[in-house]
Design an enzyme around this catalytic site. Structure first.
Site, short mmCIF file in Angstrom:
data_model
loop_
_atom_site.label_atom_id
_atom_site.label_comp_id
_atom_site.label_asym_id
_atom_site.label_seq_id
_atom_site.Cartn_x
_atom_site.Cartn_y
_atom_site.Cartn_z
N GLN A 79 -41.65 16.38 -15.78
CA GLN A 79 -41.21 17.35 -15.34
C GLN A 79 -41.27 18.18 -16.70
OE1 GLN A 79 -37.43 17.30 -12.66
NE2 GLN A 79 -37.91 19.30 -13.91
N GLU A 109 -32.49 28.91 -10.20
CA GLU A 109 -31.62 28.28 -10.25
C GLU A 109 -31.14 28.70 -9.74
OE1 GLU A 109 -31.63 26.75 -13.89
OE2 GLU A 109 -33.12 24.95 -13.20
N ARG A 139 -31.18 22.03 -10.63
CA ARG A 139 -31.90 23.17 -10.34
C ARG A 139 -30.27 24.09 -10.67
NH1 ARG A 139 -33.77 25.30 -4.93
NH2 ARG A 139 -35.06 27.10 -5.55
N CYS A 140 -30.79 23.70 -11.87
CA CYS A 140 -29.47 24.33 -12.99
C CYS A 140 -29.65 24.12 -14.25
CB CYS A 140 -28.24 24.31 -12.92
SG CYS A 140 -27.17 23.18 -13.88
#
Ligand code: CDP
Length: 806
Positions: A237, A760, A384-385
């Site tokens: 990522q 997110e 996802r935050c």
């Protein structure tokens, strides 16, 4: 001159710029099986590596015998810590300032930990080799409970840190303690709590879970010994950060390392950090002179790579009798597993958890977080935050519900009384953030009206009466959430990872015929960057999005960037894209002025061209300008049309949303049914409404999974009980409800196009909405707090505990 008569509206439409529902350009290859993922990479002579993993959660490694394994046909090498030690590669730095064993160095700290790396001609031979490696373990006492880990006589987990009472984030209080992080005003908060009309106190646990991307982690390392170049393909990522880390720990000069993230099948935070598989593949490629592939299987992924959450959040919230919140206190016990491998900016060992005052105007607050080692897998990633924002949103949205119970108030009204008002922005929170923009009351009223909140509450009250009369066994829960996110790290002055400032970048080259390539420091994992970043550029430079290629993920070609996680792509790289586009436009204006024989200032921009002010028939389109930049000698200007922007955001962006979940719960079976889910998101300027909707649907489905069943659970011996998809809940179309999406638009005042992140938000806001619905269904029967995940069995237990089974 291109004189095609075409209306201004048509010209705007043709660009497919910001606001357009442009179809995702990447889907043609994804839906036809033509994606190019790490496991699709096949190189001549490529070998395959895989791990011998520990069956024990805590044990001494007495001996490792590789003799039999080396005789297995196809097995070429078996690496152990003893082989890596002379290179100094048996341990590696983590993103959190800790260090982690690459291969077991004397002991193991969690089940599944990497013990030896078997290199073979293919995956099957490697598996046979793994079977033949003989490891003798001597079991040690296991600690899976972070509170027990801090007892005076708890076993010492990290013997390598013994006697070291200062860690990366300050003093350590105990041999299993990692750090204490404090924010806010302790004394003032305690004084408010002591004198408050009402104080609600609760322990809110956000359980351990896992991002579980469809594609697990993997890499292919290829060392070209002739040219001294290392190419590393991987599910990264943050490819540039990986290149820098590989260079620092291997000693290979950075220009000799090329990191490539090809297509990635979902990241969700799981693919931010560095894993032993990467280090071992690189070493194995150097040793054998062949490319080496390592790709996890599902169990490896769930049991050993980056978990998420595992926060025990003790809260106290103070209010007046009328419901005005006067103070918030929070203490977190953060279970980090065997190594602190959390992916957070350096100065934030608990990420952005200090956004835990949420959407509310809370005058005073105090937060302390204690990080603790246990015999569990390392991680602590932002699933996802944006760095623990999910935990913070869950905490405050539960605390507000509990305060509503304490006050005997309606939870929607309690929120309304306490929201930060539109005229208070930019708003300085008690825990140190500057919220850029927001209009919470408008969003809240819209959401409540959309679901007929009054009507729902009436129906709920009637349902409770009917239940008491024995006429129904189903209760109705109304799950409310108003969340505020903080996304888009930087700025560089506050945020770095391993000393790398968190800016991002975009480089644009316009080709002579009026098409372009833009390269960014971010990397899409399914979010659709190739679609949306071209849209930003189309609006900025007036070339159709369809004529702009967006490329990410190759460190030899893309400008340096910090990557994609924490919904930072749009706030940071999206801003860089707009700024680079503006540089292109500035040069284009000079070229147009020369071509039209006017002064620069006599021109104005109009969709896709520069027009002479007051003479609309005299213009040069961007396409014409592009060609001129390559074919005319323009005095005072270099040929070509290129620009690069490295964008250091002045602040983060603060998207927000109002979510409402209406849930039916069968008291006798614990089975729930989601009758309605309404999600209003405000992410400022919306680049592509269709992609936003897709992001919201996906994020809500992950939130559903987390709240209603997904967990990484351990038994007392540290055995991971949820290491397969038979036990780890991933929703299918069957479990996924219908979602209604909506929006308001409050642009970010500091972002060049006013956009905030959104990827997110649905996970952050969705989890409390689902969980609050479960709690709300039982509120009339006295439920205050029950830990997630709310699977059918646990919901049944709530009903049973409240005596509802008669
Ligand atoms: O960093 P990440 O890509 O995961 O998250 P993001 O910046 O929130 O973007 C997710 C996707 O939504 C991207 O394709 C964005 O371009 C798109 N998006 C949008 O269309 N409008 C916004 N205001 C924010 C994101």
């Amino acid at each position: 001159t291109d004189q095609t008569p075409i209306s201004r509206e048509d010209r705007v439409e043709k660009l497919k710029g910001v606001g357009s529902q442009r179809k995702r350009v990447e889907d043609a290859r994804f839906t036809q099986g033509k994606g190019n993922y790490v496991d699709d990479i096949k190189m001549p002579g490529m070998l395959f590596g895989d791990f011998v993993r520990s069956p024990y959660a805590h044990a001494r490694v007495v001996s490792i015998n590789t003799e039999a394994a080396l005789k297995v046909p196809g097995v070429l090498a078996v690496l152990t810590a003893a082989d890596l030690a002379p290179l100094g590669l048996h341990w590696m730095p983590t993103l959190a300032g800790d260090k982690q064993m690459v291969l077991a160095d004397g002991k193991v700290l969690y089940q599944g930990q990497e013990v030896a790396f078997v290199v073979a001609t293919d995956r099957y031979a490697a598996a046979d080799g793994i079977e033949a490696v003989e490891v003798e373990y001597s079991e040690l006492p296991v600690v899976v409970d972070p509170f027990k880990a801090l007892l005076p006589d708890a076993p010492v987990l990290r013997e390598d840190l013994e006697g070291k009472m200062v860690g990366a984030h300050g003093p350590r209080k105990h041999h299993n303690h990692i750090f204490t992080w404090e924010q806010g005003d302790k004394d003032a908060t305690e004084a408010v709590l002591a004198g408050a009309d009402v104080v609600a106190e609760e322990m809110v646990y956000y359980h351990r879970t896992h991002p579980c991307p469809l594609e697990p982690c993997g890499c292919v390392a290829s060392m070209d010994k002739v040219n001294g170049k290392l190419t590393l393909y991987g599910t990264f990522q943050a490819p540039h950060a990986i290149r820098t880390v590989v260079s620092l720990i291997s000693g290979i000069e950075e220009h000799n390392i090329r990191v490539i993230s090809p297509d990635i099948g979902g990241g969700f935070g799981n693919k931010v950090g560095a894993y032993p598989g990467y280090v071992c593949s690189v070493v194995a490629s150097i040793v054998t002179g062949k490319p080496v592939k390592w790709v996890e299987d599902r169990m490896d992924n769930l049991m050993t790579t980056a978990f998420a959450r595992d926060y025990w959040m003790k809260g106290k919230i103070a209010a007046t009798k009328e419901g005005k919140i006067t103070g918030l206190w929070c203490h977190v016990t953060a279970d980090h597993g065997g190594f602190d491998a959390c992916a957070d900016p350096t100065k934030f060992p608990a990420g952005f958890f200090n956004i835990c005052t949420g959407s509310y105007d809370i005058p005073v607050a105090y937060l302390a977080v204690d990080g603790v080692y246990t015999n569990k897998a390392p991680g602590g990633v932002a699933y996802r935050c944006s760095f623990r924002v999910t935990e913070a949103a869950y905490f405050i949205e539960r605390m507000v519900e509990i305060l509503a119970i304490e006050l005997g108030m309606d939870a929607a009204e309690l929120r309304r009384i306490n929201f930060i008002k539109a005229d208070q922005f930019p708003y300085h929170s008690a825990l140190g953030w500057e919220y850029d923009s927001g209009d919470y009351h408008t969003a809240w009223d819209k959401a409540l009206a959309a679901v007929d909140y009054e009507g729902l509450r009436k129906e709920q009250a009637e349902r409770v009466e009917a239940f008491k009369r024995g006429e129904t066994r189903k209760l109705l829960g109304i799950g409310l959430t108003h969340f505020t996110e903080i996304v888009g790290a930087g700025p560089v002055k506050n945020c770095d990872i391993l000393g790398l400032g968190m800016f991002d970048s975009c480089e644009i080259r316009i080709h002579p015929t009026g098409s372009a390539i833009a390269r960014l420091g971010t990397i899409s994992q399914g979010q659709g960057h190739a679609t949306t970043f071209a849209q930003i550029l189309a609006s900025e430079i007036g070339l159709p999005a369809d004529s702009i290629t967006v490329e990410e993920g190759d460190t030899d070609t893309a400008p340096y960037g910090l990557g994609t996680y924490g919904s930072r792509s749009t706030p940071v790289a999206g801003a860089a894209t707009a700024m680079a586009g503006r540089k292109i436009r500035a040069k284009a204006q000079m070229i147009a002025a020369y071509l039209l024989e006017v002064h620069d200032n006599d021109l104005e921009w109009d969709v896709d061209r520069f027009v002479v002010k007051g003479a609309p028939e005299r213009f040069k389109t961007m396409k014409e300008i592009a060609f001129a930049s390559y074919n005319q000698a323009i005095p005072g200007l270099e040929p070509g049309l290129e620009a690069v922007s490295y964008y250091d955001p002045p602040n983060m962006t603060y998207p927000f949303g109002a979510y409402i979940c209406v849930m039916e719960i069968d008291v006798d079976t614990g089975v729930h049914e989601i009758r309605q889910f309404y999600a209003l998101d405000d992410c400022g300027t919306r680049i592509n409404p269709m992609i936003i909707e897709g992001q919201v649907h996906g994020g809500l489905t992950e939130a559903l999974a987390i709240a209603m069943g997904q967990e990484i659970a351990y038994d007392e011996m540290g055995n991971c009980k949820t290491g397969t998809l038979m036990d780890f809940f991933v929703p299918t179309a069957w479990e996924t409800p219908h979602y209604t999406t909506d929006h308001t638009t409050t642009p970010s005042p500091h972002h060049p196009i006013g956009a905030k992140g959104v990827g997110e938000s649905p996970n952050v806001g969705g989890v409390p909405a689902f969980s609050n619905a479960v709690h709300d269904a039982f509120r009339a029967f006295g439920l205050r707090q029950s830990h997630m995940p709310h699977d059918h069995w646990r919901i049944w237990k709530i009903a049973n505990g409240l005596g509802l089974h008669g």
